[in-house]
Write an enzyme that holds these catalytic residues in place. Structure first.
Site, PDB file in Angstrom:
ATOM      1  N   ASP A   1      40.434  23.180   9.180  1.00 12.45           N
ATOM      2  CA  ASP A   1      40.550  24.484   8.544  1.00 12.45           C
ATOM      3  C   ASP A   1      41.958  24.679   8.003  1.00 12.45           C
ATOM      4  O   ASP A   1      42.158  25.076   6.851  1.00 12.45           O
ATOM      5  CB  ASP A   1      40.231  25.552   9.581  1.00 12.45           C
ATOM      6  CG  ASP A   1      39.937  26.872   8.949  1.00 12.45           C
ATOM      7  OD1 ASP A   1      40.215  27.895   9.585  1.00 12.45           O
ATOM      8  OD2 ASP A   1      39.432  26.890   7.807  1.00 12.45           O
TER       9      ASP A   1
ATOM     10  N   ASP B   1      34.042  31.681  11.213  1.00 12.18           N
ATOM     11  CA  ASP B   1      34.974  32.076  12.254  1.00 12.18           C
ATOM     12  C   ASP B   1      34.238  32.726  13.397  1.00 12.18           C
ATOM     13  O   ASP B   1      34.460  32.402  14.557  1.00 12.18           O
ATOM     14  CB  ASP B   1      36.007  33.054  11.695  1.00 12.18           C
ATOM     15  CG  ASP B   1      36.838  32.435  10.605  1.00 12.18           C
ATOM     16  OD1 ASP B   1      37.210  33.145   9.666  1.00 12.18           O
ATOM     17  OD2 ASP B   1      37.097  31.222  10.703  1.00 12.18           O
TER      18      ASP B   1
END
Lengths: 232, 414
Positions: free
Chosen positions: B263, B332
């Site tokens: 990420d 997330d």
């Protein structure tokens, strides 16, 4: 152990804290953030004595009996000291960085409010960590005190948790006030009272250990308020 | 999901819909769209504040939602800082809700903690005699999973570059169909089994059909904000439960770590696929894909729910900071919930570990928001939270838990 015990003990232990949260903290997002930060600091302060315990365990591996108890008490003392250290660190952090990076326009929360919120954060986390496993055990099967220990284990624990949460709030306020006014004896008082509360049960334990050592031949398993819970 | 900026009719619809979603500017495109299935498990987990000008925000499935320009940077900065704490809470609540759903399910429904095979993306088994072999297998599983994600992201970038919008569109609709119907059906079945409640097929069909159909409408088309948010939380929780069930123990932890690193790299490096996606979208001045993001727009004025063109008038309002909100990618949500769910599943009935991970993730989110207020561009939301979460999980599970257990049995309170 019934749902009545579960809910009763849960509300005894966490009711006031929940009320405090709902009425004073939940309305303002900044306070919630500080609460969570306080809880985080308490959590971090818990890690360090646990590391110590791990190291000690390697050293004092299989020696049962009084050594373990003394070690436990020592760990408790250490963790109390580290908690207060982290309370100081939290104060330093808040005092130095201020709240400018988060909230410049509105008036910054006063230090007393911060003290209250941080104390509540510490308290809630401490209470939850101490009591939530016991609470979840209370939903399962078992009989409290089947071996002759106190059947009021849950109730006692619930009240102690309540007391600890509120004490943390008060300690937070007094502590920050002492820091603000630079009266260092106040910090010492907070530390001493914290130690006193945390070890007041273990004082009894120490006494009973001493009695055991005197009497010899008794098994080293009695603690005044321990409940035996089966079913986990 | 029904709108890509390529065609006129779609443009109209999107405008109408954006008038529903966000009252900030005519060019704001905060759309919440359908969701791809597990094979799309990318977690380009960036997020940004709606206040900022050119930020792009991407959901874990590689979709980003860019916002048009149109407001002075200084004003934004002030407002962003001012509403920092509010944004924190606006994200705390859905993240907490998602985690609560996942933890409640894990603790009560035994199905999600039973091991019934593994996904095709993690082919190596962890039932090996030696620790070294197990570690090796989990690392290999992680490599495969991450490469699948990287390949998917690049595929999406390529599709986007060559404007194959309908393909992506159809893919997303299929995925969200599967999530909303199939996974919900399985979930409902397991919950009913756990509580030993009988339900006949017609009732079940009615319940699942209504849930799924309303979900499709809310997510892909128009619907009240709260309902959309609730559906997004539900589908994130369902995805997280699938991951918790089908990822083997050690692989799950290594994957969590690796995905945070990915990420970070994908969002911040100049050659990262997400960054390229974002830049292409900015060049074209359009939203990248119908995004799968959780949007927490604060104020929901009454007129917005109507589908009349007069609601377009609201778009001409000067920038109102009250309308601001933040967006967080659904990936997330998913990976936070996977972490907390794994902590809940593995803890031998211990709640301390779960709580510690929960607090760690919230603090990570707080810090990420702080960084967002400082840097004011799209940031990955996973690294800090997952790092804290992992540290706290392993230390609480191994170090703190025995200590707290001893304390509790001696009724010592510290």
């Amino acid at each position: 152990m019934t749902a009545a015990v579960f809910f009763g003990c849960a509300f005894i232990a966490f009711g006031p804290a929940l009320a405090l949260y709902v009425f004073t903290i939940a309305t303002d997002p900044l306070r919630v953030t500080f609460l969570i930060a306080g809880a985080f600091f308490w959590l971090v302060s818990l890690l360090l004595p646990s590391v110590f315990r791990y190291l000690v365990r390697i050293i004092a591996e299989n020696r049962d009996g009084p050594i373990q108890k003394y070690l436990l008490i020592f760990r408790v003392l250490l963790s109390v000291c580290i908690q207060e250290l982290f309370r100081l660190a939290y104060y330093r952090l808040r005092a130095s960085e201020g709240l400018k990076s988060i909230n410049p326009e509105e008036t910054a929360p006063s230090m007393r409010l911060l003290a209250y919120v941080s104390g509540l954060g510490f308290g809630i986390m401490s209470g939850v960590f101490s009591f939530v496993n016991t609470l979840s055990d209370s939903l399962g099967p078992g009989t409290v005190g089947i071996h002759g220990d106190s059947p009021q284990f849950f109730l006692n624990s619930a009240f102690m948790t309540l007391v600890i949460i509120l004490l943390h709030v008060f300690w937070g306020i007094v502590f920050f006030d002492g820091c603000e006014k630079k009266k260092w004896y106040i910090l010492l008082m907070v530390l001493l009272t914290h130690l006193l509360v945390s070890t007041q049960v273990s004082v009894v334990t120490v006494l009973s250990v001493l009695a055991e050592l005197k009497c010899r031949g008794l098994s080293g398993r009695f603690q005044p308020n321990e409940g035996h819970i089966h079913g986990k | 999901m029904l709108t890509f900026m390529a065609s006129d009719s779609e443009e109209e619809v999107c405008d109408e819909r954006t008038s529903l979603m966000s009252a900030e500017s005519p060019t704001s495109r905060s759309c919440q769209e359908g969701r791809p299935g597990p094979e799309d498990g990318e977690n380009m987990a960036q997020w940004r504040s709606q206040d900022s000008e050119e930020d792009c925000e991407e959901d874990p499935d590689g979709y980003a939602c860019s916002r048009g320009p149109g407001r002075p940077p200084g004003l934004e900065e002030e407002l962003t800082l001012k509403y920092g704490a509010k944004h924190v809470i606006m994200l705390f609540v859905p993240v907490t809700l998602c985690m609560i759903v996942v933890v409640a399910t894990i603790k009560s429904v035994r199905f999600y903690t039973e091991k019934n095979g593994q996904l095709i993306y993690t082919p190596f088994t962890e039932d090996t005699p030696s620790v070294g072999q197990r570690l090796l297998n989990s690392v290999l599983n992680t490599l495969i999973m991450i490469s699948v994600i990287v390949v998917m992201t690049i595929f999406l970038v390529v599709l986007y570059k060559y404007r194959c919008y309908k393909f992506i569109h159809g893919w997303l609709i299929l995925s969200s169909l599967m999530l909303l119907f199939l996974f919900t059906y399985i979930y409902l079945g397991e919950v009913l089994k756990t509580y030993n409640v009988a339900m006949d097929y017609p009732t079940l069909f009615l319940a699942v059909w209504n849930f799924g159909a309303v979900g499709m409408v809310c997510i892909h088309w128009k619907g009240p904000l709260v309902l959309q948010q609730a559906y997004l939380i539900m589908i994130s929780a369902l995805m997280a439960l699938v991951f918790i069930k089908y990822l083997p123990e050690w692989s799950a932890w290594v994957i969590l770590g690796a995905i945070s690193v990915y990420d970070l790299v994908a969002v911040l490096c100049p050659k990262g696929p997400l960054r390229m996606l974002v830049e292409t979208a900015q060049e074209r001045n359009e939203p990248i894909f119908p995004a799968l993001i959780y949007s927490s727009a604060m104020v929901w004025t009454v007129g917005m729910a109507k589908l009349d063109p007069s609601s377009q008038g609201a778009l001409q309002l000067p920038y109102d900071p009250e309308m601001g909100g933040v967006k967080l990618g659904l990936g997330d949500f998913i990976f936070y919930s996977v972490l907390v769910g794994k902590a809940a599943a593995a803890g031998n009935g211990d709640w301390n570990t779960t709580l510690a991970c929960f607090i760690a993730i919230l603090i990570g989110l707080c810090l990420t928001l702080l960084l967002l207020a400082v840097f004011k561009k799209a940031l990955p939301a996973l690294p800090i939270s997952i790092t804290f979460g992992l540290i706290f999980y392993f230390s609480t599970d191994n170090l703190v838990r025995p200590f707290m257990d001893t304390l509790a049995s001696h009724q010592l309170y510290i």
